[in-house]
Scaffold this motif. Structure first.
Motif, PDB file in Angstrom:
ATOM      1  N   ARG A 144      -2.773  18.512 -13.005  1.00  0.00           N
ATOM      2  CA  ARG A 144      -3.492  19.190 -11.907  1.00  0.00           C
ATOM      3  C   ARG A 144      -4.706  18.375 -11.484  1.00  0.00           C
ATOM      4  O   ARG A 144      -4.976  18.220 -10.285  1.00  0.00           O
ATOM      5  CB  ARG A 144      -3.930  20.593 -12.338  1.00  0.00           C
ATOM      6  N   HIS A 145      -5.436  17.861 -12.468  1.00  0.00           N
ATOM      7  CA  HIS A 145      -6.617  17.037 -12.159  1.00  0.00           C
ATOM      8  C   HIS A 145      -6.229  15.795 -11.356  1.00  0.00           C
ATOM      9  O   HIS A 145      -6.835  15.496 -10.322  1.00  0.00           O
ATOM     10  CB  HIS A 145      -7.299  16.627 -13.459  1.00  0.00           C
ATOM     11  N   ARG A 146      -5.201  15.067 -11.815  1.00  0.00           N
ATOM     12  CA  ARG A 146      -4.822  13.853 -11.107  1.00  0.00           C
ATOM     13  C   ARG A 146      -4.264  14.164  -9.709  1.00  0.00           C
ATOM     14  O   ARG A 146      -4.499  13.394  -8.762  1.00  0.00           O
ATOM     15  CB  ARG A 146      -3.780  13.064 -11.904  1.00  0.00           C
ATOM     16  N   GLU A 147      -3.546  15.258  -9.553  1.00  0.00           N
ATOM     17  CA  GLU A 147      -3.034  15.610  -8.227  1.00  0.00           C
ATOM     18  C   GLU A 147      -4.180  15.898  -7.266  1.00  0.00           C
ATOM     19  O   GLU A 147      -4.165  15.464  -6.104  1.00  0.00           O
ATOM     20  CB  GLU A 147      -2.108  16.816  -8.322  1.00  0.00           C
ATOM     21  N   ARG A 148      -5.199  16.599  -7.743  1.00  0.00           N
ATOM     22  CA  ARG A 148      -6.365  16.871  -6.896  1.00  0.00           C
ATOM     23  C   ARG A 148      -7.098  15.574  -6.554  1.00  0.00           C
ATOM     24  O   ARG A 148      -7.593  15.416  -5.431  1.00  0.00           O
ATOM     25  CB  ARG A 148      -7.301  17.849  -7.600  1.00  0.00           C
ATOM     26  N   GLN A 149      -7.167  14.655  -7.509  1.00  0.00           N
ATOM     27  CA  GLN A 149      -7.795  13.367  -7.222  1.00  0.00           C
ATOM     28  C   GLN A 149      -7.003  12.592  -6.172  1.00  0.00           C
ATOM     29  O   GLN A 149      -7.586  11.993  -5.253  1.00  0.00           O
ATOM     30  CB  GLN A 149      -7.915  12.539  -8.501  1.00  0.00           C
ATOM     31  N   LEU A 150      -5.693  12.580  -6.268  1.00  0.00           N
ATOM     32  CA  LEU A 150      -4.883  11.872  -5.278  1.00  0.00           C
ATOM     33  C   LEU A 150      -4.995  12.522  -3.906  1.00  0.00           C
ATOM     34  O   LEU A 150      -4.982  11.831  -2.875  1.00  0.00           O
ATOM     35  CB  LEU A 150      -3.426  11.809  -5.738  1.00  0.00           C
ATOM     36  N   GLN A 151      -5.127  13.825  -3.862  1.00  0.00           N
ATOM     37  CA  GLN A 151      -5.362  14.493  -2.586  1.00  0.00           C
ATOM     38  C   GLN A 151      -6.716  14.083  -2.013  1.00  0.00           C
ATOM     39  O   GLN A 151      -6.865  13.932  -0.786  1.00  0.00           O
ATOM     40  CB  GLN A 151      -5.276  16.006  -2.773  1.00  0.00           C
ATOM     41  N   ALA A 199       0.835  -1.194   0.000  1.00  0.00           N
ATOM     42  CA  ALA A 199       0.000   0.000   0.000  1.00  0.00           C
ATOM     43  C   ALA A 199       0.871   1.246   0.000  1.00  0.00           C
ATOM     44  O   ALA A 199       1.959   1.261   0.575  1.00  0.00           O
ATOM     45  CB  ALA A 199      -0.910  -0.004   1.221  1.00  0.00           C
ATOM     46  N   LEU A 200       0.374   2.294  -0.657  1.00  0.00           N
ATOM     47  CA  LEU A 200       1.024   3.594  -0.607  1.00  0.00           C
ATOM     48  C   LEU A 200       0.424   4.395   0.541  1.00  0.00           C
ATOM     49  O   LEU A 200      -0.722   4.160   0.950  1.00  0.00           O
ATOM     50  CB  LEU A 200       0.816   4.376  -1.904  1.00  0.00           C
ATOM     51  N   ASP A 201       1.185   5.335   1.052  1.00  0.00           N
ATOM     52  CA  ASP A 201       0.668   6.289   2.030  1.00  0.00           C
ATOM     53  C   ASP A 201       0.549   7.637   1.327  1.00  0.00           C
ATOM     54  O   ASP A 201       1.521   8.382   1.211  1.00  0.00           O
ATOM     55  CB  ASP A 201       1.606   6.387   3.236  1.00  0.00           C
ATOM     56  N   LEU A 202      -0.641   7.931   0.819  1.00  0.00           N
ATOM     57  CA  LEU A 202      -0.838   9.154   0.056  1.00  0.00           C
ATOM     58  C   LEU A 202      -0.782  10.402   0.927  1.00  0.00           C
ATOM     59  O   LEU A 202      -0.734  11.519   0.391  1.00  0.00           O
ATOM     60  CB  LEU A 202      -2.176   9.106  -0.687  1.00  0.00           C
ATOM     61  N   THR A 203      -0.777  10.235   2.244  1.00  0.00           N
ATOM     62  CA  THR A 203      -0.635  11.406   3.115  1.00  0.00           C
ATOM     63  C   THR A 203       0.814  11.848   3.197  1.00  0.00           C
ATOM     64  O   THR A 203       1.106  12.893   3.778  1.00  0.00           O
ATOM     65  CB  THR A 203      -1.165  11.114   4.530  1.00  0.00           C
ATOM     66  N   GLN A 204       1.726  11.058   2.623  1.00  0.00           N
ATOM     67  CA  GLN A 204       3.145  11.400   2.582  1.00  0.00           C
ATOM     68  C   GLN A 204       3.519  11.808   1.153  1.00  0.00           C
ATOM     69  O   GLN A 204       3.146  11.138   0.192  1.00  0.00           O
ATOM     70  CB  GLN A 204       4.001  10.215   3.022  1.00  0.00           C
ATOM     71  N   GLY A 205       4.249  12.897   1.033  1.00  0.00           N
ATOM     72  CA  GLY A 205       4.583  13.457  -0.268  1.00  0.00           C
ATOM     73  C   GLY A 205       5.230  12.499  -1.243  1.00  0.00           C
ATOM     74  O   GLY A 205       4.827  12.435  -2.411  1.00  0.00           O
ATOM     75  N   PRO A 206       6.252  11.727  -0.846  1.00  0.00           N
ATOM     76  CA  PRO A 206       6.931  10.854  -1.815  1.00  0.00           C
ATOM     77  C   PRO A 206       6.005   9.841  -2.485  1.00  0.00           C
ATOM     78  O   PRO A 206       6.079   9.657  -3.703  1.00  0.00           O
ATOM     79  CB  PRO A 206       8.003  10.177  -0.961  1.00  0.00           C
ATOM     80  N   ASP A 207       5.146   9.174  -1.712  1.00  0.00           N
ATOM     81  CA  ASP A 207       4.241   8.193  -2.320  1.00  0.00           C
ATOM     82  C   ASP A 207       3.230   8.864  -3.237  1.00  0.00           C
ATOM     83  O   ASP A 207       2.899   8.347  -4.314  1.00  0.00           O
ATOM     84  CB  ASP A 207       3.524   7.393  -1.230  1.00  0.00           C
ATOM     85  N   LEU A 208       2.703  10.013  -2.823  1.00  0.00           N
ATOM     86  CA  LEU A 208       1.741  10.713  -3.671  1.00  0.00           C
ATOM     87  C   LEU A 208       2.402  11.124  -4.980  1.00  0.00           C
ATOM     88  O   LEU A 208       1.811  10.990  -6.058  1.00  0.00           O
ATOM     89  CB  LEU A 208       1.168  11.926  -2.944  1.00  0.00           C
ATOM     90  N   GLN A 209       3.627  11.601  -4.927  1.00  0.00           N
ATOM     91  CA  GLN A 209       4.315  12.019  -6.142  1.00  0.00           C
ATOM     92  C   GLN A 209       4.599  10.839  -7.057  1.00  0.00           C
ATOM     93  O   GLN A 209       4.520  10.946  -8.279  1.00  0.00           O
ATOM     94  CB  GLN A 209       5.609  12.748  -5.793  1.00  0.00           C
ATOM     95  N   ARG A 210       4.940   9.689  -6.482  1.00  0.00           N
ATOM     96  CA  ARG A 210       5.172   8.504  -7.313  1.00  0.00           C
ATOM     97  C   ARG A 210       3.883   8.104  -8.032  1.00  0.00           C
ATOM     98  O   ARG A 210       3.903   7.752  -9.218  1.00  0.00           O
ATOM     99  CB  ARG A 210       5.684   7.351  -6.452  1.00  0.00           C
ATOM    100  N   ALA A 211       2.769   8.121  -7.313  1.00  0.00           N
ATOM    101  CA  ALA A 211       1.491   7.784  -7.939  1.00  0.00           C
ATOM    102  C   ALA A 211       1.135   8.811  -9.011  1.00  0.00           C
ATOM    103  O   ALA A 211       0.648   8.456 -10.094  1.00  0.00           O
ATOM    104  CB  ALA A 211       0.393   7.701  -6.888  1.00  0.00           C
TER     105      ALA A 211
END
Length: 288
Positions: A165-172, A134-146
């Motif tokens: 921008r759209h995908r970054e907002r979705q990951l957030q 699992a990724l931890d999307l609350t941490q910057g490195p994993d979110l950036q990799r995704a």
């Protein structure tokens, strides 16, 4: 007037689960003729800013539904400029010839379901060197990799900066769902390189219904069994760790990936149709 809950429950499972996500961080409103979905924090998300109809529109109703969309959604999303109108397709419907001539892409989505007690074929183990976590999307490195992976799998026809921008907002958004205890983002890795990813989240806070989100594999790593391994491991996690009893997957009925999902036990449950018109800067033969 029919209550919102009753109206939404009358829709197919594909739209019901989509609306379940919209209720988390968006606005869902019932109207006499449709359900209005808006996601103010992400106006670039076509299907987070849309109308959902309980039955297919008539071809001659194009002008009516364009005005209804503008009144309910379009005036709030000038940054996007799209039009997105979805509807259930349980049977034959009138061809939307005028809609297609006006620039709409009209496509089907299959809703597949897997019950916790249903028999599941044994998936082939991942080859050596690959692992699932699992990724931890609350941490910057994993979110950036995704985010980097999802931009690498972007379909043709979109303006890259806007898509990112759209995908970054979705990951957030998915990070917020993770913080709320609703699920996780998962991936297949080789070392610290993310090669394939997807999300699995509960549709409601106390729900036992889960919905997969945005399954993708890096183009350079396709046809190596990574998608099969990813989905097999994620659905096991959903049933065994998240307490889910039913999983929903929505897929293009013409895409090869649907065969992967069916090979893992998913069964086709219903079909929806979507009429989408992208702004001129993004128009091509693909969809968001």
């Amino acid at each position: 007037m029919v209550s919102e809950l009753t109206r939404v429950e009358g829709l197919s499972l594909g739209w019901q689960t989509e609306i379940g996500f919209a209720r988390f961080d968006g606005l869902v409103s019932e109207r006499a003729d449709c359900v209005v979905v808006r996601t103010p924090r992400n106006p670039l998300f076509y299907w987070g800013n849309c109308l959902i109809l309980p039955k297919p529109p008539r071809d001659a109703e194009l002008a009516h539904w364009l005005q209804r969309f503008e009144d309910e959604v379009g005036r709030f999303t000038p940054e996007s400029g799209h039009v997105a109108i979805g509807f259930d397709a349980s049977g034959p419907h009138e061809p939307l010839i005028q809609w297609a001539a006006a620039g709409f892409e009209i496509y089907a989505t299959e809703t597949l379901v897997l019950e916790a007690q249903a028999p599941r074929p044994q998936a082939r183990p991942l080859d050596a060197g690959f692992h699932f976590r699992a990724l931890d999307l609350t941490q910057g490195p994993d979110l950036q990799r995704a985010l980097d992976l999802q931009c690498a799998t972007m379909e043709a026809g979109f303006e890259p900066a806007g898509y990112r921008r759209h995908r970054e907002r979705q990951l957030q958004r998915y990070a917020a769902l993770q913080r709320a205890g609703r699920g996780h983002w998962f991936g297949i890795w080789q070392g610290d390189q993310l090669l394939a990813d997807c999300g699995l989240f509960k549709v409601g806070e106390a729900s036992t219904l889960g919905r997969f989100q945005h399954v993708g594999t890096h183009p350079a790593w396709r046809r190596r069994g990574l998608c099969t391994g990813l989905i097999a491991a994620t659905l096991r996690h959903g049933f065994e760790q998240m307490g889910l009893q039913r999983l929903v997957m929505c897929a293009d009925p013409e895409d090869v990936a649907i065969g992967i999902y069916e090979s893992l036990g998913f069964q086709r449950e219903s079909r929806t149709l979507s009429a989408q018109r992208r702004p001129p800067r993004d128009r091509a033969d693909e969809r968001l």
